[in-house]
Each structure stands twice: as structure tokens, then as C-alpha cells.
Scaffold this active site. Structure first.
Site, PDB file in Angstrom:
ATOM      1  N   ARG A   1       0.849  -1.076  -0.013  1.00 31.40           N
ATOM      2  CA  ARG A   1      -0.086   0.202  -0.139  1.00 31.40           C
ATOM      3  C   ARG A   1       0.776   1.266  -0.073  1.00 31.40           C
ATOM      4  O   ARG A   1       1.667   1.454   0.907  1.00 31.40           O
ATOM      5  CB  ARG A   1      -0.777  -0.269   1.288  1.00 31.40           C
ATOM      6  CG  ARG A   1      -2.107   0.225   1.165  1.00 31.40           C
ATOM      7  CD  ARG A   1      -3.067   0.145   2.166  1.00 31.40           C
ATOM      8  NE  ARG A   1      -2.587   0.553   3.493  1.00 31.40           N
ATOM      9  CZ  ARG A   1      -3.252   0.842   4.563  1.00 31.40           C
ATOM     10  NH1 ARG A   1      -4.523   0.527   4.533  1.00 31.40           N
ATOM     11  NH2 ARG A   1      -2.693   1.317   5.524  1.00 31.40           N
TER      12      ARG A   1
ATOM     13  N   THR B   1      -0.726   7.684  -1.205  1.00 22.02           N
ATOM     14  CA  THR B   1      -1.957   7.682  -1.895  1.00 22.02           C
ATOM     15  C   THR B   1      -2.806   6.584  -1.111  1.00 22.02           C
ATOM     16  O   THR B   1      -4.161   6.377  -1.389  1.00 22.02           O
ATOM     17  CB  THR B   1      -1.963   7.040  -3.321  1.00 22.02           C
ATOM     18  OG1 THR B   1      -1.286   5.616  -3.374  1.00 22.02           O
ATOM     19  CG2 THR B   1      -0.776   7.953  -4.002  1.00 22.02           C
TER      20      THR B   1
ATOM     21  N   ASP C   1       0.867  -2.849  12.100  1.00 18.64           N
ATOM     22  CA  ASP C   1       1.355  -3.135  10.816  1.00 18.64           C
ATOM     23  C   ASP C   1       1.560  -4.600  10.908  1.00 18.64           C
ATOM     24  O   ASP C   1       2.521  -4.891  11.484  1.00 18.64           O
ATOM     25  CB  ASP C   1       2.315  -2.081  10.384  1.00 18.64           C
ATOM     26  CG  ASP C   1       2.888  -2.583   8.901  1.00 18.64           C
ATOM     27  OD1 ASP C   1       2.933  -3.546   8.649  1.00 18.64           O
ATOM     28  OD2 ASP C   1       2.715  -1.631   8.208  1.00 18.64           O
TER      29      ASP C   1
ATOM     30  N   ASP D   1       5.051  -5.541   9.462  1.00 12.27           N
ATOM     31  CA  ASP D   1       6.196  -5.235  10.442  1.00 12.27           C
ATOM     32  C   ASP D   1       6.115  -6.068  11.379  1.00 12.27           C
ATOM     33  O   ASP D   1       7.297  -6.490  12.207  1.00 12.27           O
ATOM     34  CB  ASP D   1       6.087  -3.783  10.564  1.00 12.27           C
ATOM     35  CG  ASP D   1       6.568  -2.912   9.579  1.00 12.27           C
ATOM     36  OD1 ASP D   1       7.129  -3.372   8.695  1.00 12.27           O
ATOM     37  OD2 ASP D   1       6.169  -1.660   9.596  1.00 12.27           O
TER      38      ASP D   1
HETATM   39  C1  PRP Z   1      -0.924  -4.754   4.644  1.00 13.08           C
HETATM   40  C2  PRP Z   1      -1.772  -5.805   4.636  1.00 13.08           C
HETATM   41  C3  PRP Z   1      -2.697  -5.931   3.295  1.00 13.08           C
HETATM   42  C4  PRP Z   1      -2.984  -4.537   3.161  1.00 13.08           C
HETATM   43  C5  PRP Z   1      -4.195  -4.030   3.427  1.00 13.08           C
HETATM   44  O1  PRP Z   1       0.131  -4.866   3.771  1.00 13.08           O
HETATM   45  O2  PRP Z   1      -0.851  -6.972   4.887  1.00 13.08           O
HETATM   46  O3  PRP Z   1      -1.811  -6.497   2.437  1.00 13.08           O
HETATM   47  O4  PRP Z   1      -1.733  -3.594   4.052  1.00 13.08           O
HETATM   48  O5  PRP Z   1      -4.638  -2.768   3.432  1.00 13.08           O
HETATM   49  P1  PRP Z   1      -5.693  -2.234   2.410  1.00 13.08           P
HETATM   50  O6  PRP Z   1      -6.705  -3.172   2.652  1.00 13.08           O
HETATM   51  O7  PRP Z   1      -5.976  -0.732   2.701  1.00 13.08           O
HETATM   52  O8  PRP Z   1      -5.171  -2.486   0.926  1.00 13.08           O
HETATM   53  P2  PRP Z   1       1.102  -3.631   3.509  1.00 13.08           P
HETATM   54  O9  PRP Z   1       0.688  -2.695   2.338  1.00 13.08           O
HETATM   55  O10 PRP Z   1       1.460  -3.090   4.735  1.00 13.08           O
HETATM   56  O11 PRP Z   1       2.254  -4.214   2.907  1.00 13.08           O
HETATM   57  P3  PRP Z   1       3.589  -5.455   3.544  1.00 13.08           P
HETATM   58  O12 PRP Z   1       2.654  -6.703   3.863  1.00 13.08           O
HETATM   59  O13 PRP Z   1       4.444  -5.574   2.446  1.00 13.08           O
HETATM   60  O14 PRP Z   1       3.971  -4.650   4.801  1.00 13.08           O
HETATM   61  N1  URA Z   2      -2.357  -2.809   7.044  1.00 10.95           N
HETATM   62  C1  URA Z   2      -1.806  -3.284   8.173  1.00 10.95           C
HETATM   63  O1  URA Z   2      -0.839  -4.121   8.317  1.00 10.95           O
HETATM   64  N2  URA Z   2      -2.678  -3.019   9.196  1.00 10.95           N
HETATM   65  C2  URA Z   2      -3.828  -2.274   9.394  1.00 10.95           C
HETATM   66  O2  URA Z   2      -4.146  -1.870  10.247  1.00 10.95           O
HETATM   67  C3  URA Z   2      -4.063  -1.720   8.082  1.00 10.95           C
HETATM   68  C4  URA Z   2      -3.262  -2.093   6.986  1.00 10.95           C
END
Ligand code: PRP
Ligand code: URA
Length: 208
Positions: free
Chosen positions: A103, A107, A199, A202
Site C-alpha cells: 500500500r 495514496t 502493521d 512489520d
Molecule cells: C498490509 C496488509 C494488506 C494491506 C491491507 O500490507 O498486509 O496487504 O496492508 O490494506 P488495504 O486493505 O488498505 O489495502 P502492506 O501494504 O503494509 O504491505 P506489507 O505486507 O508488505 O507490509
Molecule cells: N495494514 C496493516 O498491516 N494494518 C492495518 O491496520 C491496515 C493495513
């Protein structure tokens, strides 16, 4: 809202432990795997059965085994990776695909960077996994890619969903059932789920 909330006490207890900010990376990873296994039990509840002839030590019988489509599991990278092993313990023959998507922090829109699915994905029931359904953008985009490759039988499994994400995913993909362990209150101004667990990527990989 079209959503299946799997709120078995064991699952709810483990989700609470994952939400706790004092839960460390190792515990978080173990809990995510355990919850995924427990949830997979419900997500696979309607798999069709077929007859086979077998012989018990006592007699010949017609008995049931899982028939129909094979399963594919597609984690959305990164955090979805933490859900794969739990499902594989129940369904060891499942093939694994990967969709890379993050994400954009400005944006808040998903950006795709990788997609590799099982070669026969269109003949499988595909379970897309990601612990967090926040705005729903990542899940909807991942499912778009999977449908573009000819897959029609798709389920989405997450740990925590926000109402906003459920609505978005229901609108974009009304044919895809959503399974979650918890439906939370809302999103905050950074599109994080409240109360959520922070997150997920993380916390799973210790990157913050
Ligand atoms: C997180 C999570 C989802 C997304 C959800 O991933 O694991 O994939 O955010 O958010 P959304 O419903 O608003 O799209 P992130 O973008 O943080 O990526 P990562 O797992 O690589 O940290
Ligand atoms: N992605 C995450 O990992 N946590 C949230 O709460 C939203 C998006």
C-alpha cells in the site's frame, strides 16, 4: 455486508494475544499460523465429498473423501505469508501462488510488484490470504489479477477486517466470500484498522 466471522473462542483468544502490542515477533508469527490452521477448518467446510471403495480390517465399504477441485493458497505479500503454513498443515496438497502488493503510504492505493500462480490455478479453489482487510484495495487488486488468469472459484481469508474493506471487497467482488476472525470498528486517518493490531507485515517480520 456479506462476511463470515469465525469467532470460535480459541481463535478470538489468540487474536487478542496478537493485538497486544507487547506480543513479540516470534509469538506473533506462531499465533498467526495457529489461527490460520483453525480458520482453514471453517473455510474448507463446504468442500465436496466423493465416494471411494475401501476395505477396513472388517469389511468392504463405500466411504467419503474430498473430491472436486484441488486447493490453491495465494498469500498477499508480505503478511499473507504468515498464514500459509497453518493452512498447509490441514491441506498439505495445496499449491501455493504469490501476489506481491504494498500500500503506497501517500495514496493508500495498492501497488502490485509480483504475481505467480499455480499453473493450473483456474482448475482450483483459490484461497487468498492476508491478515488485514483495511480499505480493501490490496485484496480487491489481488483478486482482479487472479480472475484475469481465469480463476473463478475464489475465497478470501483474513484475520481482522474493517467494515470499509468488507464493503469495498463485497462491491468489487460480490462472488468472493470473506472469512475473518474479527470485524473491527473503523479505519483511522492513516487507513489503519482500529483497534486492529498495527502493521501486520512489520510485526510478523520484525521490520519496525
Ligand atoms: C498490509 C496488509 C494488506 C494491506 C491491507 O500490507 O498486509 O496487504 O496492508 O490494506 P488495504 O486493505 O488498505 O489495502 P502492506 O501494504 O503494509 O504491505 P506489507 O505486507 O508488505 O507490509
Ligand atoms: N495494514 C496493516 O498491516 N494494518 C492495518 O491496520 C491496515 C493495513
Amino acid at each position: 455486508m456479506n462476511i463470515n466471522i469465525i469467532d470460535h473462542p480459541l481463535i478470538t483468544h489468540k487474536v487478542t494475544m496478537m493485538r497486544d502490542k507487547n506480543t513479540n515477533c516470534k509469538e506473533f508469527k506462531a499465533l498467526l499460523k495457529e489461527i490460520s490452521l483453525l480458520m482453514a477448518y471453517e473455510v474448507t467446510r463446504n468442500l465436496p465429498l466423493t465416494d471411494v471403495e475401501i476395505e477396513t480390517p472388517i469389511t468392504k465399504i463405500t466411504a467419503k473423501v474430498i473430491g472436486g477441485r484441488s486447493i490453491g493458497v495465494v498469500p498477499i505479500l508480505r503478511a499473507g505469508l504468515g498464514m500459509v503454513d497453518g493452512i498447509l498443515e490441514l491441506v498439505p496438497s495445496a499449491k501455493i501462488g504469490h501476489i506481491g502488493c504494498y500500500r503506497d503510504p501517500q495514496t493508500l492505493k495498492p501497488v502490485e510488484y509480483y504475481c505467480k500462480l499455480p499453473i493450473d490455478a483456474e482448475q482450483r479453489t483459490i484461497i487468498v490470504v492476508d491478515p488485514m482487510l483495511a480499505t480493501g484495495g490490496s485484496a480487491a487488486m489481488a483478486i482482479d489479477f487472479i480472475k484475469q488468469r481465469g480463476v473463478s472459484d475464489i475465497k478470501f481469508m483474513c484475520l481482522i477486517a474493517a467494515p470499509e474493506g468488507v464493503k469495498y471487497l463485497n462491491d468489487k467482488h460480490p462472488d468472493v466470500p470473506i472469512y475473518t476472525a474479527a470485524l473491527d470498528q473503523c479505519l483511522n486517518e492513516h487507513a489503519y484498522i482500529v483497534p486492529g493490531l498495527g502493521d501486520a507485515g512489520d510485526r510478523l517480520f520484525g521490520t519496525k
